[in-house]
Design an enzyme around this catalytic site. Structure first.
Site, short mmCIF file in Angstrom:
data_model
loop_
_atom_site.label_atom_id
_atom_site.label_comp_id
_atom_site.label_asym_id
_atom_site.label_seq_id
_atom_site.Cartn_x
_atom_site.Cartn_y
_atom_site.Cartn_z
N GLN B 112 0.11 -1.09 0.17
CA GLN B 112 0.26 0.29 -0.10
C GLN B 112 0.70 1.55 0.11
OE1 GLN B 112 -1.28 1.68 3.68
NE2 GLN B 112 -3.35 1.79 3.29
N SER B 115 0.92 6.84 3.19
CA SER B 115 1.91 7.56 3.94
C SER B 115 3.02 8.04 3.03
CB SER B 115 2.12 6.27 4.98
OG SER B 115 1.06 6.51 5.42
N SER B 149 4.72 -1.80 4.37
CA SER B 149 4.66 -2.63 4.47
C SER B 149 4.67 -4.29 3.12
CB SER B 149 4.59 -4.09 5.79
OG SER B 149 3.08 -3.48 5.95
N GLU B 232 -9.14 -1.83 6.55
CA GLU B 232 -7.63 -1.71 7.57
C GLU B 232 -8.57 -1.60 9.27
OE1 GLU B 232 -5.55 1.59 7.87
OE2 GLU B 232 -3.46 -0.18 7.69
N GLU B 365 -5.14 8.47 18.70
CA GLU B 365 -5.73 10.16 19.06
C GLU B 365 -6.34 10.16 17.38
OE1 GLU B 365 -2.00 9.83 19.19
OE2 GLU B 365 -2.04 10.07 21.44
#
Lengths: 366, 395
Positions: B112, B115, B149, B232, B365
């Protein structure tokens, strides 16, 4: 071998919830409760006959052949969720759970226990165990060793009871409340009256001998501890809902205070705790209903967890309401006092952790 | 509609036609896919039979009991948990037919590419650019991705890239399938605090992607990505555990086996965490029962938050409990594992690896914000970035 728990609420249970909630909204709203708690008689007038008799909530644990509704612990738990939400003064946990379950253990032999049980199940009479509210299930045996000279302190709902179930060294006795000295105390939680009970002067009727009585009282207290988790769940749910409602409406700094992350995260964490409490409380009610082999462990887990969640929810409710949460007028303090008293009722969280240590083989250091 | 009895019959037929004892692993998995027993809720021809998803567990159990090989889900988790639902929901017929089968059998591993160094919690701020080549219609991609990953074993990737920097950040993103063998893809291991490199940095330089490998409309990538990210969280938080399963079982075993290590302070913390772990287990069990009854609740968000906190607290307790042994660490050698094992290895490893549990798949958070806003209905924080063109945002 291992019991597969049913952790959901059935449609029938939701219908029961709706009936109880409507009754409490009608007869026992917070203004009614606030108006009565300092009178020494906090019980809303007419509530008990409607709850116990009309809805049949007092007989949920009792099989039909013994005069009850033939439901069970899962249904009784739903009633307690609602009584917890509304912080209702009613001798339900004490009478319809602890005393009733104790008598259920003794009613198989017929005799006076069966007769009294049928009256309790119909809501015609109310009985409470003459033991401190703090008594844990494993504390049952010690009740029967109480020195005969001492009155019993901290008996919950004794002022509402017609009959006291009195442990004595040679068995369990039913004593008419009018024959005992019942002295009201000033309780932290004004919605659950406490009294000192002195039944030494009354003979009473023996319901069971020494061994049977101990086992019956232990069973009654175990059901009480397990279902108290549902009262704590309901109370915590109400606290969270009221806090969220307030935080959405209350504006400071030109914003709803609920848009500040410092407050949102506190409410989100509380929601996580309530989600856990719901699973734990349902598991305890289910294990009691099924007579599961691990019922004592499941009850101990539920009490060790839910009593803290209820206190945290009530404390957050007071804090996140700001000034209004400190007033007598706002019902947050009813929940706070009930939650704090419930933390001690039927065994503290620490006591229940000790039970977990024993049953899960996690012994204390030598 | 296919029911449980049909599925049992199909499992029997599959086992009869392809006996696990004499059938190669990949051949069996391909046959299982073709029989519609891979994802029973998928459409026929795409690994399924349009059956209720709740019937999958019985199929898996029946095949496992007969000694059939599985597709090693721990090795292909990104493909199964994230790429597959997105391909199914947003892929063209050609894309679904080309990719889903080798994804499920494990013949093609997926990763994936979401990010970026400058876009973590604020994923929609990502800056990897995809520019249309007017001559061929292909997309040319340049940028850098991180925390990937399986990038070093992956054949394909799901990729988010910015196709219009003049639009506000959520609106200028497009979703692609990226070929990891393209010469413009460079994968470098990213060593983490455990010593190993479970993740990678991926550098994209002039990577060419045919327009047929776009998922969803140009500029609609954020909406497509929500399918991926929702799955996810389900895949991270949804694993079933028995009592004392997971980390608490390891700590409890040490407590029982090593009485000389016991202290009163550690006893209280152990009991606290044992109770919390049992309640988390019951919460997961309740969530599963809700899903089976067709009434999914928002409790899924609670699972990941709860497990992150528990894993960290329990592994930390275990290091302390082990005393002298808690000062040791099994192996700092830099390796590139194909799978992650949260509960494996030694206590020190578990303690360090668990730190990632509250960061990966949405920081705790951010998840608390999501619970507050979507579950509790609390108002959002004021935002000043939603209507600003991406190119004008601070970074």
């Amino acid at each position: 071998m291992s019991h597969e728990p049913d952790l959901l609420h059935s449609d029938t249970q939701e219908a029961l919830r709706a009936a109880v909630r409507a009754l409490l909204a009608d007869r026992a709203g917070h203004p009614v409760v606030l108006g009565r708690i300092e009178t020494g008689d906090p019980y809303p007038p007419g509530l008990w006959p409607a709850l116990a008799g009309d809805i049949g909530a007092a007989g949920l644990l009792v099989p039909e052949e013994l005069g009850g509704q033939g439901a069970g612990h899962r249904e009784t738990a739903v009633v307690l969720e609602e009584l917890g939400r509304a912080v209702t003064p009613a001798p339900y946990l004490t009478g319809a759970v602890v005393a009733t379950e104790t008598l259920l253990a003794l009613a198989g032999d017929g005799g006076p226990a069966a007769g009294l049980l049928a009256e309790l199940a119909a809501g015609e009479r109310t009985a409470v165990l003459a033991a401190p509210l703090t008594t844990a299930p494993r504390g049952a045996d010690a009740l029967f060793a109480v020195p005969a000279e001492a009155p019993v302190r901290g008996v919950a709902d004794a002022v509402a009871a017609d009959v006291l179930l009195v442990p004595r060294p040679d068995g369990l006795y039913a004593v008419p409340a009018v024959e005992a000295a019942v002295t009201p105390l000033s309780p932290l939680d004004l919605t659950r009256p406490l009294a000192a009970v002195d039944a030494r002067g009354a003979a009473g009727t023996r319901l069971a001998g020494a061994a049977g009585a101990r086992a019956a009282v232990r069973r009654g207290l175990l059901a009480g501890a397990g279902l108290l988790a549902s009262e704590q769940l309901g109370l915590a749910e109400w606290c969270l809902e009221e806090t969220v409602r307030h935080a959405r409406e209350r504006h400071q700094f030109n914003r709803p205070v609920g848009s500040f992350q410092a407050l949102k995260h506190r409410m989100a964490r509380l929601w996580l705790d309530v989600v856990g409490a719901r699973a734990a409380a349902r598991a305890a009610a289910d294990a009691l209903a099924a007579g599961a082999a691990d019922a004592e462990l499941t009850v101990a887990v539920a009490q060790a967890y839910c009593s803290g969640v209820a206190v945290r929810a009530a404390e957050e409710c007071v804090q996140l309401h700001g000034g209004i949460g400190m007033t007598w007028e706002h019902p947050a303090h009813l929940a706070l006092k009930r939650a704090k008293a419930d933390q001690l009722a039927l065994g503290s969280a620490g006591h229940h952790q000790d039970v977990v240590a024993d049953l899960a083989d996690l012994p204390a250091p030598a | 509609m296919t029911d449980a009895a049909d599925l049992r019959a199909r499992v029997r037929d599959l086992l009869a036609a392809h006996p696990p004892a004499t059938t190669g692993r990949t051949d069996f998995l391909r046959a299982r896919f073709d029989a519609g027993l891979a994802w029973v809720h998928h459409p026929a021809g795409l690994g399924g039979l349009d059956a209720p998803r709740s019937l999958q567990a019985a199929v898996d159990a029946g095949l496992a009991a007969a000694g059939a090989p599985d597709n090693d889900p721990g090795r292909i988790g990104i493909g199964l948990g994230m790429a597959a639902p997105t391909l199914l929901a947003h892929g063209s017929d050609e894309v679904r037919a080309r990719f889903l089968k080798p994804l499920w059998t494990g013949e093609e591993v997926w990763c994936q590419l979401f990010s970026e160094p400058g876009a973590g919690s604020d994923l929609a701020a990502l800056g990897t650019r995809a520019v249309r080549d007017a001559a061929t219609g292909d997309w040319i991609v340049d940028g850098q991705k991180v925390w990937t990953s399986s990038a070093h074993t992956a054949r394909w990737a799901i990729l988010l890239a910015r196709t219009d920097p003049d639009l506000p950040k959520h609106r200028g993103i497009t979703y692609f399938v990226c070929d990891m063998t393209d010469p413009g893809v460079e994968v470098r291991p990213l060593r983490q605090l455990t010593g190993e490199a479970e993740f990678n940095e991926v550098f994209l330089t002039g990577v060419r992607i045919p327009d047929a490998h776009r998922l969803g409309a140009v500029g609609d990538g954020w909406r497509v990505a929500r399918t991926t990210l929702m799955n996810e969280r389900v895949s991270i938080g949804g694993a079933r555990i028995p009592r004392e399963g997971g980390m608490i079982g390891r700590a409890a075993a040490v407590w029982r086996d090593r009485p000389e290590l016991r202290t009163h302070a550690l006893h209280r913390r152990l009991l606290d965490l044992w109770v919390d772990s049992e309640v988390a287990r019951l919460t997961g069990e309740r969530l599963r029962q809700q899903l089976a009854a067709g009434e999914p609740g928002p409790e899924g968000s609670a699972m990941k938050l709860g497990f992150a906190r528990l894993h960290q607290a329990v592994s930390g307790l275990e290091v302390e409990l082990l005393a002298d042994d808690g000062l040791l660490y099994g192996d700092w050698t830099m390796t590139r594992p194909e799978r992650v094992d949260f509960t494996g290895r030694d206590a020190g490893y578990r303690y360090l690896r668990a730190k990632g549990n509250s960061i990966e798949g949405g920081t705790s958070e951010v998840l608390l914000n999501i619970v507050a806003e979507r579950v509790l209905g609390l108002p959002p924080e004021p935002r000043d970035d939603k209507d600003v063109p991406w190119k004008d945002l601070a970074r």
